[in-house]
Design a protein around this motif. Structure first.
Motif, PDB file in Angstrom:
ATOM      1  N   UNK A 110       7.686  -1.539  -1.382  1.00  0.00           N
ATOM      2  CA  UNK A 110       6.892  -0.881  -2.414  1.00  0.00           C
ATOM      3  C   UNK A 110       6.981   0.622  -2.190  1.00  0.00           C
ATOM      4  N   UNK A 111       7.379   1.371  -3.219  1.00  0.00           N
ATOM      5  CA  UNK A 111       7.547   2.821  -3.095  1.00  0.00           C
ATOM      6  C   UNK A 111       6.487   3.507  -3.940  1.00  0.00           C
ATOM      7  N   UNK A 112       5.737   4.407  -3.306  1.00  0.00           N
ATOM      8  CA  UNK A 112       4.649   5.094  -3.985  1.00  0.00           C
ATOM      9  C   UNK A 112       5.150   6.287  -4.789  1.00  0.00           C
ATOM     10  N   UNK A 113       4.451   6.572  -5.879  1.00  0.00           N
ATOM     11  CA  UNK A 113       4.655   7.778  -6.695  1.00  0.00           C
ATOM     12  C   UNK A 113       6.028   7.877  -7.334  1.00  0.00           C
ATOM     13  N   UNK A 114       6.608   6.740  -7.687  1.00  0.00           N
ATOM     14  CA  UNK A 114       7.839   6.743  -8.481  1.00  0.00           C
ATOM     15  C   UNK A 114       7.508   7.303  -9.864  1.00  0.00           C
ATOM     16  N   UNK A 115       8.354   8.190 -10.364  1.00  0.00           N
ATOM     17  CA  UNK A 115       8.198   8.824 -11.680  1.00  0.00           C
ATOM     18  C   UNK A 115       6.977   9.740 -11.756  1.00  0.00           C
ATOM     19  N   UNK A 116       6.460  10.174 -10.619  1.00  0.00           N
ATOM     20  CA  UNK A 116       5.365  11.152 -10.612  1.00  0.00           C
ATOM     21  C   UNK A 116       5.954  12.525 -10.937  1.00  0.00           C
ATOM     22  N   UNK A 117       5.382  13.246 -11.898  1.00  0.00           N
ATOM     23  CA  UNK A 117       5.972  14.533 -12.295  1.00  0.00           C
ATOM     24  C   UNK A 117       5.984  15.577 -11.180  1.00  0.00           C
TER      25      UNK A 117
END
Length: 204
Positions: free
Chosen positions: A153-160
């Motif tokens: 699980x990868x956090x903050x994918x597609x976070x601007x």
């Protein structure tokens, strides 16, 4: 889950919310019900909120490995710096009967993480440094240890604010066809998504 688990983890500082709790629980319990075994790993545990959920899903013979920079210099430092001792106290408060010997909490950067050679992981949570180089390295580290059918699980994918996370994950998926996207999930109140990658079984 809402009446028992959620209040216990809400007492621990962090950004892991009810959506994350439901998603982690679904993946971890599905793994357990299918007979999958392996240790659990988290890079970037902060005060231990998500780590507490991982600890709740430890099966017999499994170990939880936690790594965090804690008070070491960071490009994006914590406002409320945790310590390994605080993390353990938070885990113990959430799970009073949790055996200390089943938990490893390491203070250090993820590129210095020294896992025992025999460790194989069924679930890894990547929430450490958010620059592209660090995320790429953490993905490779976890991928090497993940069992077939295991999940990252990868956090903050597609976070601007953290484009390096997205770039690193996309490059990883382009270069390693043994992984596929299991789920790409929005989270209430969060700008970034949690991306779940599954390591294909040997038969697929």
């Amino acid at each position: 889950m809402l009446t028992s688990v959620a209040p216990r983890i809400a007492a621990i500082p962090g950004w892991f919310n009810l959506d994350d709790l439901a998603h982690f629980t679904l993946v971890l319990e599905t793994q357990a019900s299918s007979g999958m075994h392996g240790d659990l790993l988290e890079i970037g545990c902060y005060h231990g909120r998500s780590a507490a959920v991982l600890a709740m899903h430890l099966q017999a013979g499994e170990h939880l490995y936690l790594a965090d920079a804690f008070d070491l210099p960071l490009s994006d430092p914590y406002g409320d710096t945790p310590t390994p001792e605080k993390v353990w106290r938070n885990l113990e408060a959430a799970m009073p009967n949790l055996p200390r010997q089943r938990i490893s909490i390491e203070r250090g950067y993820s590129n210095d993480l020294d896992l025992p050679t025999e460790v194989r992981v069924r679930f890894a949570h990547i929430d450490g440094g958010h620059d592209e180089a660090t995320v790429s390295q953490d993905l490779q580290l976890c991928a090497r240890r993940l069992v077939h059918g295991g999940v990252m699980a990868i956090d903050d994918y597609a976070h601007p604010a953290y484009p390096g996370v997205t770039h690193a994950v996309n490059k990883f998926l382009d270069g390693d066809k043994s992984f596929c996207i299991l789920a790409d999930l929005n989270r209430s109140g969060a700008l970034g998504r949690k991306l779940y990658l599954a390591k294909r079984t040997e038969a697929t």
